[in-house]
Design a protein around this motif. Sequence first.
Motif, PDB file in Angstrom:
ATOM      1  N   GLN A  97      -8.880  32.929  24.595  1.00  0.00           N
ATOM      2  CA  GLN A  97      -7.641  32.306  24.484  1.00  0.00           C
ATOM      3  C   GLN A  97      -6.423  32.571  23.797  1.00  0.00           C
ATOM      4  OE1 GLN A  97     -10.408  28.813  23.710  1.00  0.00           O
ATOM      5  NE2 GLN A  97      -9.633  27.735  25.792  1.00  0.00           N
ATOM      6  N   PRO A  98      -6.009  33.871  23.974  1.00  0.00           N
ATOM      7  CA  PRO A  98      -5.098  34.104  23.027  1.00  0.00           C
ATOM      8  C   PRO A  98      -3.605  33.625  23.478  1.00  0.00           C
ATOM      9  CG  PRO A  98      -5.562  35.916  24.622  1.00  0.00           C
ATOM     10  CD  PRO A  98      -6.523  34.987  24.465  1.00  0.00           C
ATOM     11  N   GLU A  99      -3.563  33.151  24.893  1.00  0.00           N
ATOM     12  CA  GLU A  99      -2.400  32.687  25.372  1.00  0.00           C
ATOM     13  C   GLU A  99      -1.898  31.129  24.823  1.00  0.00           C
ATOM     14  OE1 GLU A  99      -5.634  31.022  27.618  1.00  0.00           O
ATOM     15  OE2 GLU A  99      -5.251  33.108  27.003  1.00  0.00           O
ATOM     16  N   LYS A 100      -3.011  30.494  24.047  1.00  0.00           N
ATOM     17  CA  LYS A 100      -3.068  29.174  23.517  1.00  0.00           C
ATOM     18  C   LYS A 100      -2.308  29.105  22.276  1.00  0.00           C
ATOM     19  CE  LYS A 100      -5.798  26.872  26.752  1.00  0.00           C
ATOM     20  NZ  LYS A 100      -5.195  25.523  27.364  1.00  0.00           N
ATOM     21  N   PHE A 101      -2.179  30.158  21.524  1.00  0.00           N
ATOM     22  CA  PHE A 101      -1.857  29.902  20.164  1.00  0.00           C
ATOM     23  C   PHE A 101      -1.079  31.255  19.444  1.00  0.00           C
ATOM     24  CE2 PHE A 101      -5.863  32.055  19.659  1.00  0.00           C
ATOM     25  CZ  PHE A 101      -5.646  32.867  18.625  1.00  0.00           C
ATOM     26  N   TYR A 102      -0.238  30.706  18.336  1.00  0.00           N
ATOM     27  CA  TYR A 102       0.226  31.710  17.608  1.00  0.00           C
ATOM     28  C   TYR A 102      -0.432  31.498  16.001  1.00  0.00           C
ATOM     29  CZ  TYR A 102       4.040  32.879  20.763  1.00  0.00           C
ATOM     30  OH  TYR A 102       4.918  33.288  21.876  1.00  0.00           O
ATOM     31  N   ILE A 103      -0.415  32.649  15.274  1.00  0.00           N
ATOM     32  CA  ILE A 103      -0.639  32.459  13.711  1.00  0.00           C
ATOM     33  C   ILE A 103       0.524  32.525  13.172  1.00  0.00           C
ATOM     34  CG2 ILE A 103      -1.912  33.635  11.729  1.00  0.00           C
ATOM     35  CD1 ILE A 103      -3.600  35.043  13.913  1.00  0.00           C
ATOM     36  N   VAL A 104       0.770  31.500  12.364  1.00  0.00           N
ATOM     37  CA  VAL A 104       1.871  31.240  11.787  1.00  0.00           C
ATOM     38  C   VAL A 104       1.722  31.373  10.011  1.00  0.00           C
ATOM     39  CG1 VAL A 104       3.008  29.917  13.558  1.00  0.00           C
ATOM     40  CG2 VAL A 104       1.804  28.659  11.571  1.00  0.00           C
ATOM     41  N   ALA A 105       0.516  31.016   9.692  1.00  0.00           N
ATOM     42  CA  ALA A 105       0.499  31.208   8.054  1.00  0.00           C
ATOM     43  C   ALA A 105      -0.946  31.106   7.542  1.00  0.00           C
ATOM     44  CB  ALA A 105       1.025  29.866   7.571  1.00  0.00           C
ATOM     45  N   ALA A 106      -1.356  31.819   6.703  1.00  0.00           N
ATOM     46  CA  ALA A 106      -2.658  31.783   6.027  1.00  0.00           C
ATOM     47  C   ALA A 106      -2.902  30.505   5.262  1.00  0.00           C
ATOM     48  CB  ALA A 106      -2.967  32.837   5.057  1.00  0.00           C
ATOM     49  N   ASN A 107      -4.121  30.288   5.102  1.00  0.00           N
ATOM     50  CA  ASN A 107      -4.343  28.999   4.368  1.00  0.00           C
ATOM     51  C   ASN A 107      -5.727  29.004   3.828  1.00  0.00           C
ATOM     52  OD1 ASN A 107      -4.514  25.907   4.253  1.00  0.00           O
ATOM     53  ND2 ASN A 107      -5.831  25.792   5.637  1.00  0.00           N
ATOM     54  N   GLN A 108      -5.710  28.809   2.591  1.00  0.00           N
ATOM     55  CA  GLN A 108      -7.298  28.538   1.791  1.00  0.00           C
ATOM     56  C   GLN A 108      -7.972  29.830   1.891  1.00  0.00           C
ATOM     57  OE1 GLN A 108      -9.057  24.852   2.117  1.00  0.00           O
ATOM     58  NE2 GLN A 108      -7.143  23.931   3.124  1.00  0.00           N
ATOM     59  N   TYR A 109      -7.865  30.919   0.979  1.00  0.00           N
ATOM     60  CA  TYR A 109      -8.639  32.031   1.017  1.00  0.00           C
ATOM     61  C   TYR A 109      -8.783  32.474  -0.125  1.00  0.00           C
ATOM     62  CZ  TYR A 109      -4.189  34.067   0.565  1.00  0.00           C
ATOM     63  OH  TYR A 109      -2.872  34.723   0.292  1.00  0.00           O
ATOM     64  N   GLY A 110      -9.724  33.417  -0.516  1.00  0.00           N
ATOM     65  CA  GLY A 110     -10.296  33.980  -1.655  1.00  0.00           C
ATOM     66  C   GLY A 110     -11.649  33.823  -2.037  1.00  0.00           C
ATOM     67  N   GLY A 111     -12.420  34.724  -2.380  1.00  0.00           N
ATOM     68  CA  GLY A 111     -13.729  34.905  -2.791  1.00  0.00           C
ATOM     69  C   GLY A 111     -14.127  33.926  -3.829  1.00  0.00           C
ATOM     70  N   LYS A 305     -15.771  41.924  24.518  1.00  0.00           N
ATOM     71  CA  LYS A 305     -15.589  43.043  25.480  1.00  0.00           C
ATOM     72  C   LYS A 305     -14.519  44.019  24.482  1.00  0.00           C
ATOM     73  CE  LYS A 305     -15.767  40.866  30.068  1.00  0.00           C
ATOM     74  NZ  LYS A 305     -14.828  40.723  31.367  1.00  0.00           N
ATOM     75  N   GLU A 306     -13.830  43.519  23.875  1.00  0.00           N
ATOM     76  CA  GLU A 306     -12.782  44.502  23.122  1.00  0.00           C
ATOM     77  C   GLU A 306     -12.265  43.824  21.846  1.00  0.00           C
ATOM     78  OE1 GLU A 306      -8.659  43.932  25.620  1.00  0.00           O
ATOM     79  OE2 GLU A 306      -9.778  45.496  25.899  1.00  0.00           O
ATOM     80  N   VAL A 307     -11.990  44.354  20.733  1.00  0.00           N
ATOM     81  CA  VAL A 307     -11.400  43.698  19.518  1.00  0.00           C
ATOM     82  C   VAL A 307      -9.837  43.406  19.923  1.00  0.00           C
ATOM     83  CG1 VAL A 307     -10.618  44.042  17.250  1.00  0.00           C
ATOM     84  CG2 VAL A 307     -12.740  45.223  18.140  1.00  0.00           C
ATOM     85  N   PRO A 308      -9.852  41.900  19.530  1.00  0.00           N
ATOM     86  CA  PRO A 308      -8.317  41.568  19.916  1.00  0.00           C
ATOM     87  C   PRO A 308      -7.336  42.282  19.027  1.00  0.00           C
ATOM     88  CG  PRO A 308      -9.911  39.817  19.669  1.00  0.00           C
ATOM     89  CD  PRO A 308     -10.512  41.142  19.312  1.00  0.00           C
ATOM     90  N   GLU A 309      -5.985  42.315  19.608  1.00  0.00           N
ATOM     91  CA  GLU A 309      -5.065  42.702  18.644  1.00  0.00           C
ATOM     92  C   GLU A 309      -4.245  41.570  17.796  1.00  0.00           C
ATOM     93  OE1 GLU A 309      -2.172  45.980  20.364  1.00  0.00           O
ATOM     94  OE2 GLU A 309      -3.432  45.495  22.365  1.00  0.00           O
ATOM     95  N   PHE A 310      -4.837  41.301  16.791  1.00  0.00           N
ATOM     96  CA  PHE A 310      -4.520  39.991  15.839  1.00  0.00           C
ATOM     97  C   PHE A 310      -3.035  40.044  15.539  1.00  0.00           C
ATOM     98  CE2 PHE A 310      -9.241  40.767  15.199  1.00  0.00           C
ATOM     99  CZ  PHE A 310      -9.595  39.810  15.647  1.00  0.00           C
TER     100      PHE A 310
END
Length: 333
Positions: A97-111, A305-310
């Motif tokens: 569902q790539p048509e549903k959203f945009y990525i606008v920020a990163a949130n809470q990460y780090g090992g 089917k294929e790797v998305p273009e993030f």
Amino acid sequence: MKHTISKLVGCAAAITIGTCLALGAVAQEKPATIRVGIQSVPPDEVYAARDWGGPYNLKVDISSFSSGADILKAFLGEQLDVGNGGSARLVTMAAQQPEKFYIVAANQYGGDRYGVIVKKDSPTTSVKELKGKKIGAVTGSGTYNTFRVYLEQNGMKESDFQIVNMKVEDLRSAVQQGLIDAAVAWEPHVAIAETMGVVKRIQSMDGVNESPNFVLVSRDFVEKNRDAVIRYVATLIDLGNLIKNKPEEAGKLAAQQISKKGVETDPKALELSLTRIKMDPKVTDNLLGELIPIAESMRAAGKLKEVPEFKKLVREDIFEEALKLSSAANKGN
């Protein structure tokens, strides 16, 4: 000129003239509202404890959910304008569902927000010493998946241990009572148990991977309310700066917010927890790169089917404008 000067005089004395000018356009615009989903995790508790949207003439309508999966369900059901998703869920959404959203920020990460704990008086000092012993974990979690990568990177495998699938809420007491020899958990559970003095952390997952979450915004909402999204991302920048630069204050805010639910938590534990969570909201190529092996694995398993273009899903323009807005609002602080 007189009209402009009169407006500047009306600004609070603590705010610089430059900031007033930069935020003037925002203040004069129609108040905006954005619907956001959060979880019971320390950074979200800090966010819920303060009116971060106030300086930007933004009303943040917050709804709480028990899991990231529930947030994304509400997001896809158009009950939220903003959601956040872990790597595996984001990969699936980007493919289907790539048509549903945009990525606008990163949130809470780090090992470093994932760790292996043992009883406080245990002689164990390394994961290798736990071979053949019982390790409690939430086996379907991102924490456990990161632990599996750690094992592979260090010449070990799951079968070297007796893995016990448990609820995260039960891990600390199980270690304390000796029902299991160790546990793999995430923050704030690790820091709270450490601060209680009943466990010690023998291994951080720092450096294994970043395991990022990403902030997603409805495309339809962006098209109609782009300025509101910019203001919201500015609040995330402010949040990240507070957690990074003033973890003690952030820990107290989180504790105050949690206390409203009838649960008392040591602010020091939350402060420690927050120092282990990265909150820089800028979406980098390195963070996006962590999605590739997940997508390739899912493709190999026949799930994609294929790797998305993030990269095509990221709205860098929104982040850059939000960064300028945040910088103007906090000038001199």
